[in-house]
Design a protein around this motif. Structure first.
Motif, short mmCIF file in Angstrom:
data_model
loop_
_atom_site.label_atom_id
_atom_site.label_comp_id
_atom_site.label_asym_id
_atom_site.label_seq_id
_atom_site.Cartn_x
_atom_site.Cartn_y
_atom_site.Cartn_z
N ARG A 3 1.12 -0.11 2.93
CA ARG A 3 -0.26 -0.37 3.44
C ARG A 3 -0.38 -1.52 4.18
O ARG A 3 0.55 -2.53 3.87
CB ARG A 3 -1.36 -0.40 2.46
N ASN A 4 -1.25 -1.72 4.91
CA ASN A 4 -1.54 -3.48 5.56
C ASN A 4 -1.96 -4.41 4.68
O ASN A 4 -2.53 -4.26 3.42
CB ASN A 4 -2.59 -3.44 6.57
N ILE B 103 9.30 6.78 -6.66
CA ILE B 103 8.17 5.96 -6.05
C ILE B 103 8.49 4.42 -5.69
O ILE B 103 9.01 3.68 -6.31
CB ILE B 103 7.06 6.04 -6.93
N GLN B 104 8.46 4.19 -4.23
CA GLN B 104 8.56 2.83 -4.04
C GLN B 104 7.76 2.15 -3.23
O GLN B 104 6.82 2.98 -2.12
CB GLN B 104 10.16 3.17 -2.86
N PHE B 105 7.23 1.06 -3.40
CA PHE B 105 6.19 0.30 -2.51
C PHE B 105 6.77 -0.61 -1.64
O PHE B 105 7.58 -1.41 -2.02
CB PHE B 105 5.40 -0.38 -3.67
N LYS B 106 6.41 -0.41 -0.62
CA LYS B 106 7.24 -0.98 0.59
C LYS B 106 6.00 -2.04 1.47
O LYS B 106 4.93 -1.44 1.62
CB LYS B 106 7.95 -0.20 1.70
N LEU C 119 3.14 7.57 2.05
CA LEU C 119 1.64 7.47 2.24
C LEU C 119 1.25 6.03 2.63
O LEU C 119 1.82 5.15 2.13
CB LEU C 119 1.18 7.67 0.73
N LEU C 120 0.54 6.09 3.89
CA LEU C 120 0.20 5.06 4.41
C LEU C 120 -1.25 4.61 4.15
O LEU C 120 -2.15 5.39 4.74
CB LEU C 120 0.29 4.96 6.05
N ASP C 121 -1.82 3.84 3.23
CA ASP C 121 -3.01 3.59 2.81
C ASP C 121 -3.80 2.55 3.46
O ASP C 121 -3.21 1.70 4.05
CB ASP C 121 -2.97 3.30 1.15
N VAL D 281 1.30 10.99 5.39
CA VAL D 281 -0.26 10.96 5.14
C VAL D 281 -0.88 9.49 5.50
O VAL D 281 -0.33 8.66 4.71
CB VAL D 281 -0.45 11.30 3.71
N CYS D 282 -1.71 9.58 6.42
CA CYS D 282 -2.33 8.29 6.72
C CYS D 282 -3.73 8.40 6.31
O CYS D 282 -4.52 9.22 6.61
CB CYS D 282 -2.34 8.01 8.35
N SER D 283 -4.25 7.39 5.56
CA SER D 283 -5.66 7.66 5.11
C SER D 283 -6.34 6.07 5.12
O SER D 283 -5.73 5.23 5.18
CB SER D 283 -5.56 7.85 3.44
#
Length: 458
Positions: free
Chosen positions: A305-306, A359-362, A378-380, A404-406
């Motif tokens: 995410r940003n 699961i990787q947090f980047k 997943l782009l939150d 998936v962009c949310s």
């Protein structure tokens, strides 16, 4: 176009940071770059901010135009038609030489010089129209208060004029859909039933658009279309509502459509929009876990995410990249806890799932140059991203990857983005006719009655 009709556009620094090649967007009109803007670009290009790359691109574009020009030619304006299809000119204006008439706080000295320069050019070019173009809302207000007649936002990147016109990814028919149709051609293809209908029954249909009606019996998705007909894949209202992923069932038809799109292996990009509490993140995580662990369709889950001001602050946080990202991705960990709250040991379940699903947090800043294969991404919170930032993520996705962009367009934190200029709005419009994407607006807050009341009344 004669000289009286040609406008003079004065660009603020944030325009070139938002769109580095904006100088080519004004076609037959003239563009003026104040010297203050070049000074600010110079400071930003060497900084650690994520916009430093855009500053360097803008500087290189200007250098390509002015590299063999004399100071007199630069001040008068260089034709840009040899570099683009534009017929206008571009000039650099020494705004520090203008007598100061607008006074304000010392920390706004750059803005003051730009405003003073615009007021001077407004008199110098009269009766031609001089327009200050800036994405800073307060700068637009200050300019009008200081006496600038024409102030505007940069609109060349806006695909729609109002966010209310943004497609929701589905269309609801009044009453019963089949009553208005009458006869149609239907056929079985494998396990799917397809209906071919005249295109005039629909209002601007597009591929993978969902269709529902008020009878709560009909639900379909546009499979293909041509100049005369639309082919629908019959899904059925009940079948949508009985979709499930990782023990999660839809609470309304909108969640059913979202889950259907995310569980479809033929759809590579799913865009979820909607208010806070509508279920975007929990549905995406449930679909990801179901397809990675239960169905083994993907090798890993990447969550990104940003992260505002991440370039300055992330290095001071302890731990690995994943651990540094945890403060910004708490929404995902909250979702994981909610999915496993009834387990005997929630912490143990989460540790097992994190390891099993890989699961990787980047950080989004470190995605450039990567090639992501066979992953569920997943782009939150992507309402805070520009179109170029989202493009960076989408172009990283290789074979076998689903993205998936949310995001919620009502929760934009960026200083220079609005609902119509957000990268989220941009991809919704750009990808709506792409057969490998689907977009769903999740209408309705399901988090709690408190959240629902707050969304409707605050």
């Amino acid at each position: 176009m004669d000289d009286a009709e040609r406008k003079v556009f004065v660009l603020d620094t944030n325009i070139l940071l938002h769109e580095p090649l904006a100088i080519y967007s004004f076609k037959e009109h003239d563009v003026v770059i104040p010297m203050t803007v070049l000074e600010e670009l110079d400071r930003i290009k060497d900084s650690k901010r994520d916009v430093s790359r855009d500053a360097r691109i803008a500087i290189r574009a200007l250098e390509a135009i002015f590299h063999d020009a004399t100071p007199e030619q630069i001040a008068a304006g260089i034709p840009v038609n040899k570099h683009s299809n534009a017929d206008g000119t571009i000039a650099i204006f020494a705004d520090y030489e203008v007598k100061e008439t607008v006074h304000a706080f010392a920390d706004k000295a750059g803005d003051n010089r730009i405003l003073n320069g615009v007021l001077y050019l407004q008199t110098h070019y009269a009766p031609r129209e001089v327009v200050l173009v800036t994405k800073d809302i307060n700068m637009r207000l200050r300019a009008k208060g200081a006496g600038v007649y024409h102030v505007d936002d940069y609109r060349s990147d806006q695909l729609i004029d109002d966010v209310k016109l943004l497609t929701k990814g589905f269309y609801q028919f009044a009453g019963n859909f089949w009553v208005r149709v009458g006869e149609c051609h239907s056929e079985k293809r494998g396990r799917s039933t397809l209906h071919t209908l005249p295109i005039n029954l629909f209002d601007t249909p597009f591929v993978n658009q969902y269709l529902i009606d008020e009878s709560k019996e009909f639900a379909a998705r546009v499979q293909s279309l041509d100049s005369d007909t639309v082919t629908l894949k019959d899904i059925g209202h009940e079948r949508l509502m009985h979709r499930q992923a990782w023990g999660i069932h839809p609470k309304n038809i909108y969640q059913g459509m979202a889950l259907d799109a995310m569980m479809d292996p033929d759809i590579d990009l799913v865009i979820l929009t909607g208010p806070a509490g509508c279920g975007k993140t929990i549905l995406a995580m449930a679909a990801a876990l179901e397809q990675v662990i239960e169905k083994s369709m993907y090798d890993k889950i990447i969550v990104t995410r940003n992260t505002p001001e991440i370039a300055e602050s992330i290095g001071y946080l302890p731990g690995t990249e994943e651990e540094k990202m945890m403060p910004w991705l708490a929404a995902v960990t909250d979702t994981m806890e909610a999915l496993h709250k009834n387990d005997v040991c929630t912490d143990g379940s989460m540790k097992y799932i994190f390891d099993k699903a890989n699961i990787q947090f980047k950080s989004i800043n470190f995605m450039r140059g990567r090639s992501i294969q066979n992953a569920f991404v997943l782009l939150d919170e992507c309402q805070n991203l520009t179109a170029s930032q989202i493009k960076t993520i989408i172009t990283r996705c290789g074979e076998g990857t689903k993205l998936v962009c949310s995001g919620n367009l009502a929760q934009i934190d960026s200083s220079y983005l609005s609902p119509v200029t957000s990268g989220l709005t941009y991809i919704v419009e750009r990808f709506k006719n792409f057969e490998g994407s689907a977009n769903i607006y999740l209408n309705g807050v399901v988090r709690s009655r408190l959240a629902e009341f707050a969304e409707e009344n605050l």
